[in-house]
Design an enzyme around this catalytic site. Sequence first.
Site, short mmCIF file in Angstrom:
data_model
loop_
_atom_site.label_atom_id
_atom_site.label_comp_id
_atom_site.label_asym_id
_atom_site.label_seq_id
_atom_site.Cartn_x
_atom_site.Cartn_y
_atom_site.Cartn_z
N ASP A 166 0.94 -1.38 -0.21
CA ASP A 166 -0.15 0.06 -0.07
C ASP A 166 0.62 1.00 0.09
O ASP A 166 0.03 2.38 0.27
CB ASP A 166 -1.52 -0.10 0.97
N TYR A 244 10.69 4.59 2.52
CA TYR A 244 11.41 3.35 3.05
C TYR A 244 13.01 3.08 2.54
O TYR A 244 14.26 2.86 2.89
CB TYR A 244 10.82 1.25 2.41
#
Length: 482
Positions: A166, A244
Amino acid sequence: MRLTILGGGGFRVPLIYRALLADRAEGRVTDVTLYDLDATRLAAIGRVLAEQARDVPDAPRVTATTDLVEALTGADFVFVAIRVAGLEGRAIDERIAAAEGVLGQETVGAGGISYGLRTVPVATAIARRIAESAPDAWVINFTNPAGLVTEAMSRHLGDRVVGICDTPAALGRRVATALGADPHRLRLDYAGLNHLGWLRAVYLDGRDLLPALLADDGALESFDEGRLFGAEWLRALGAIPNEYLHYYYSNRELVAAARDAAATRAEFLIDQQRRCYALLATTAEPLSTWSVIRAERDGTYMAENRAAAGLAPTGRDHPTSGGYEDVALALMRAIARDEPATLILNVRNRGTLGFLDDDAVVEVPCTVDARGVRPELVGPLPDHAAALVCSVKASERAVLDAAEHGSRASALRALATHPLVDSVAVAGRLLEVYRQRFPELAYLKATVPRRSPPPGVTGASPTRPVAQSPSRPMIGPATFSS
């Protein structure tokens, strides 16, 4: 239509069921089978789902089983959401890596490689069993490291396995809000690997809105990625990175934060989930109990990254906003009901990124309909991004080789060549400690790796088939704990 969830006792299963309850269209999911090795967790989550379904007419029927073949037989879609060695394994990954001065996060660096080494053999066994028991099913993989696990399963399921995350969709929503635009009207030029991608353009009616966003400090500081990376770095990149990538761009700061943390993320989640499942088994209000704990969990997501960037803690997207469950539902609708959609997914490359071979799983926008899932053409990645993608993909391919051949040498190469592990000596020590702590890694032997061109780049040798599986998937205790 029947949906099977492997890892059906997992904490986030009520999110999936909530999305299914909201779908009232013809051809929707009518039966949900939850599979888990832990019957206690299945029962606890089942209580939450029962309360969700109360007063909902024609709610999907829910059954639970600890028999894998029973769970798979007759499935139209299979969700794979497993955690080999449970959260306790994740905690071990984090602490061992921190002791060596590297990151132990579950999808990047040493922790991600350890997690991949013990997950790929199990995911491969599951893929074989799906091919035998539900050969026409579509498989949607949630299991981390998502791109790596999807690539392992694709060697047995081909293009019928798709990995989802997501994070790209959430990034798109936040950018749309910063731009004051309707996210449904935007076309995102996004490319990379799972947890390693960049948003390079945002098109509205053929016009790229990203340059104006990058020039506006106020707009950039209005959403998470802008605050996390800073306006100067985003303008230097000319793109918005997946959150990330903070582990790569601020590695030193995050290693220090992990070293100084009183508890790792996994340790926090272990304590929270023990409390949660104990309450769910007895409370008269399981849904509200689960909801409160979920808000607590979401509010602490990537807290160490925010602290390392000097930012105050903040919650994630509002609980009513779409997450990975809505991406999965849109994917199922597109395939089963021929409702075309464009979704950012983890799929085989098929020439999308020219510097990777066709079988490498990448994360890119895809067209999805009744004919299947097809990656869309995207612009070329800049050199710095392509180099990082190649490096990480080579490390992933070494994990796959280690799992296929039981090669300790390949496992060492996976660790030592990863850009977040900066020492062969450190990689060797990490591997030995991980092997000592995880019985799931007993398959790694001191074998000599086969010679081949660098994996993941154009000209690499074709993917070799994995050896035949045993008659029964080798799935150990706590495999389906999440």
